[in-house]
Design an enzyme around this catalytic site. Structure first.
Site, short mmCIF file in Angstrom:
data_model
loop_
_atom_site.label_atom_id
_atom_site.label_comp_id
_atom_site.label_asym_id
_atom_site.label_seq_id
_atom_site.Cartn_x
_atom_site.Cartn_y
_atom_site.Cartn_z
N HIS A 37 0.91 -1.36 0.13
CA HIS A 37 0.11 0.00 -0.03
C HIS A 37 0.91 1.43 -0.03
O HIS A 37 0.67 2.19 -0.87
CB HIS A 37 -0.82 -0.03 1.41
CG HIS A 37 -1.94 -0.90 1.35
ND1 HIS A 37 -1.68 -2.04 2.51
CD2 HIS A 37 -2.80 -1.24 0.58
CE1 HIS A 37 -2.98 -2.84 2.09
NE2 HIS A 37 -3.33 -2.61 1.10
N SER A 186 -2.67 -8.13 3.16
CA SER A 186 -3.40 -7.67 4.43
C SER A 186 -3.57 -9.52 4.97
O SER A 186 -3.44 -9.88 6.10
CB SER A 186 -4.36 -6.77 4.60
OG SER A 186 -4.16 -5.83 4.03
P1 AMP Z 1 -6.44 -4.17 -0.52
O1 AMP Z 1 -6.18 -3.38 0.63
O2 AMP Z 1 -5.73 -5.19 -0.42
O3 AMP Z 1 -7.75 -4.03 -1.10
O4 AMP Z 1 -5.51 -3.38 -1.49
C1 AMP Z 1 -5.43 -2.05 -2.09
C2 AMP Z 1 -4.60 -1.67 -3.03
O5 AMP Z 1 -3.26 -2.13 -2.69
C3 AMP Z 1 -5.01 -2.48 -4.36
O6 AMP Z 1 -5.03 -1.66 -5.47
C4 AMP Z 1 -4.13 -3.60 -4.27
O7 AMP Z 1 -3.75 -4.07 -5.67
C5 AMP Z 1 -2.87 -3.10 -3.82
N1 AMP Z 1 -1.97 -3.99 -3.14
C6 AMP Z 1 -2.22 -4.83 -2.31
N2 AMP Z 1 -1.04 -5.60 -2.03
C7 AMP Z 1 -0.16 -5.16 -2.75
C8 AMP Z 1 1.32 -5.41 -3.04
N3 AMP Z 1 1.66 -6.55 -2.51
N4 AMP Z 1 1.94 -4.83 -3.83
C9 AMP Z 1 1.48 -3.67 -4.76
N5 AMP Z 1 0.07 -3.38 -4.51
C10 AMP Z 1 -0.62 -3.82 -3.57
#
Ligand code: AMP
Length: 279
Positions: A37, A186
Site C-alpha cells: 500500500h 493484508s
Molecule cells: P487492499 O487493501 O488489499 O484492497 O489493496 C488496496 C490496493 O493495494 C489495491 O490496489 C491492491 O492491488 C494494492 N496492493 C495490495 N497488495 C499489494 C502489493 N503486495 N503490492 C502492490 N500493491 C498491492
C-alpha cells in the site's frame, strides 16, 4: 493530515483543493496497510499535489461465507503510517454512510469480471466497481493508483473508467513482495508459520513457469502443470491457475501474445492471489 469520515466533508475538502488549482490522487485500500500500500502512496505523490488514502472494508465485495468479519483492521496504525508517508487526507467512511439501507444501484462490468476470480467469487467485482465509483465521486480525484497484485481488478477499473468516461487517470503499481518472494497482502496475517512457508510455492511456481517459458515452452497446459505441481506438493489447494491474454483475460492455449499468469490458491483457509506478466 486530515482524517475525514463523511462523504460531504470529503467532497468539500476536495472541492477546496480543486479551487486552488491542486490535483488530487486517491489510493483506495481496505486498510491494515503494508509496504505494498505504501508504494501506491509513493506513486500517488508522483502524480498529484494532494494524496488521499481511503480505508474502507467494503462489505459488498465479500460473499456471505467470506472473511468480512475477521478481516484485519488497525485504523490507528494505518493513520500513523499515512501521516509518516505525507498523506494529506485519510478518508475512513462509516459503512452506513456509504450504503444506505435501501441501496439498490450497482456498477457492473460484464466481460473481464467473468474470468479468473470472477468465477469463484461471482459477486466480488460488482462490489469493487461500485465502491470504487463511490470513492471516485466522494474524492473527485484526478488520479487513482491500484496495485498489479490485483491484476484483474486493475484491468476492470480501467475498463470501467473508459466505458463510463470517468474523468480520472488510473495508474498501476508493481507488486511488492516480502524478502522471500511472498506477495504482500493484508491476508498474510491469517497464515500459520507453516502455511506462510508453504505459500512460497506460489512464487516458486511462477518462477519455474517463467523459466520454462524462456526455454521456449509455449504451451499453457505445460506451464500450468509446473505451477500446479509446486502448489499441490506444498500442501496448497488450487482455486485456479490461468494463463490469459493481457488484453481481455481470455484463456490462451499457446502463449503467442503478452499474457498474464494468474493464480489463486488456499493455504489452510487463506486464499492468496499472485500473478506475473509474460511478454
Ligand atoms: P487492499 O487493501 O488489499 O484492497 O489493496 C488496496 C490496493 O493495494 C489495491 O490496489 C491492491 O492491488 C494494492 N496492493 C495490495 N497488495 C499489494 C502489493 N503486495 N503490492 C502492490 N500493491 C498491492
Amino acid at each position: 493530515m486530515i482524517i475525514v469520515d463523511s462523504i460531504a466533508q470529503m467532497q468539500k475538502l476536495s472541492r477546496e483543493w480543486q479551487q486552488q488549482g491542486l490535483t488530487i490522487g486517491i489510493v483506495p485500500t481496505m486498510g491494515f496497510l503494508h509496504a505494498g500500500h505504501l508504494s501506491l502512496i509513493d506513486e500517488c505523490h508522483q502524480h498529484s499535489d494532494k494524496v488521499i488514502v481511503t480505508i474502507f472494508v467494503n462489505p459488498t465485495q465479500f460473499a456471505p461465507d467470506e472473511d468480512l468479519a475477521s478481516y484485519p483492521r488497525d485504523e490507528e496504525r494505518d493513520c500513523q503510517l499515512c501521516e509518516d508517508r505525507k498523506v494529506d487526507a485519510v478518508f475512513i467512511p462509516k459503512s452506513d454512510s456509504i450504503y444506505h439501507h435501501n441501496h439498490s444501484t450497482w456498477v457492473v462490468e460484464k466481460e473481464l469480471s467473468q474470468h479468473l476470480c470472477g468465477k469463484s467469487r461471482p459477486t466480488h467485482f460488482q462490489g469493487v466497481t461500485t465502491i470504487v465509483t463511490k470513492l471516485f465521486n466522494a474524492t473527485r480525484a484526478d488520479f487513482a493508483i491500484f496495485g498489479q497484485k490485483d491484476a484483474q481488478q486493475a484491468l476492470i477499473i480501467k475498463r470501467m473508467v473508459r466505458d463510463l468516461n470517468t474523468p480520472i487517470t488510473i495508474k498501476i503499481s508493481p507488486i511488492i513482495r516480502e524478502s522471500d518472494g511472498l506477495a504482500m497482502s493484508s491476508r498474510n496475517k491469517y497464515l500459520t508459520p507453516k502455511e506462510r512457508i508453504n505459500a512460497l510455492a506460489i512464487q516458486a511456481g511462477i518462477k519455474a513457469a517463467t523459466q520454462a517459458f524462456k526455454m521456449n515452452k509455449k504451451s499453457s497446459a505445460t506451464l500450468k502443470q509446473i505451477i500446479n505441481d509446486k502448489i499441490i506438493n506444498s500442501g496448497g489447494k488450487v482455486d485456479y491457475i490461468a494463463i490469459v491474454s493481457q488484453s481481455n483475460l481470455k484463456a490462451l492455449t499457446e502463449i503467442n501474445e503478452p499474457c498474464l499468469i494468474a493464480i489463486a490458491a488456499y493455504y489452510g483457509n487463506t486464499r492468496l492471489i499472485d500473478n506475473c506478466l509474460l511478454t
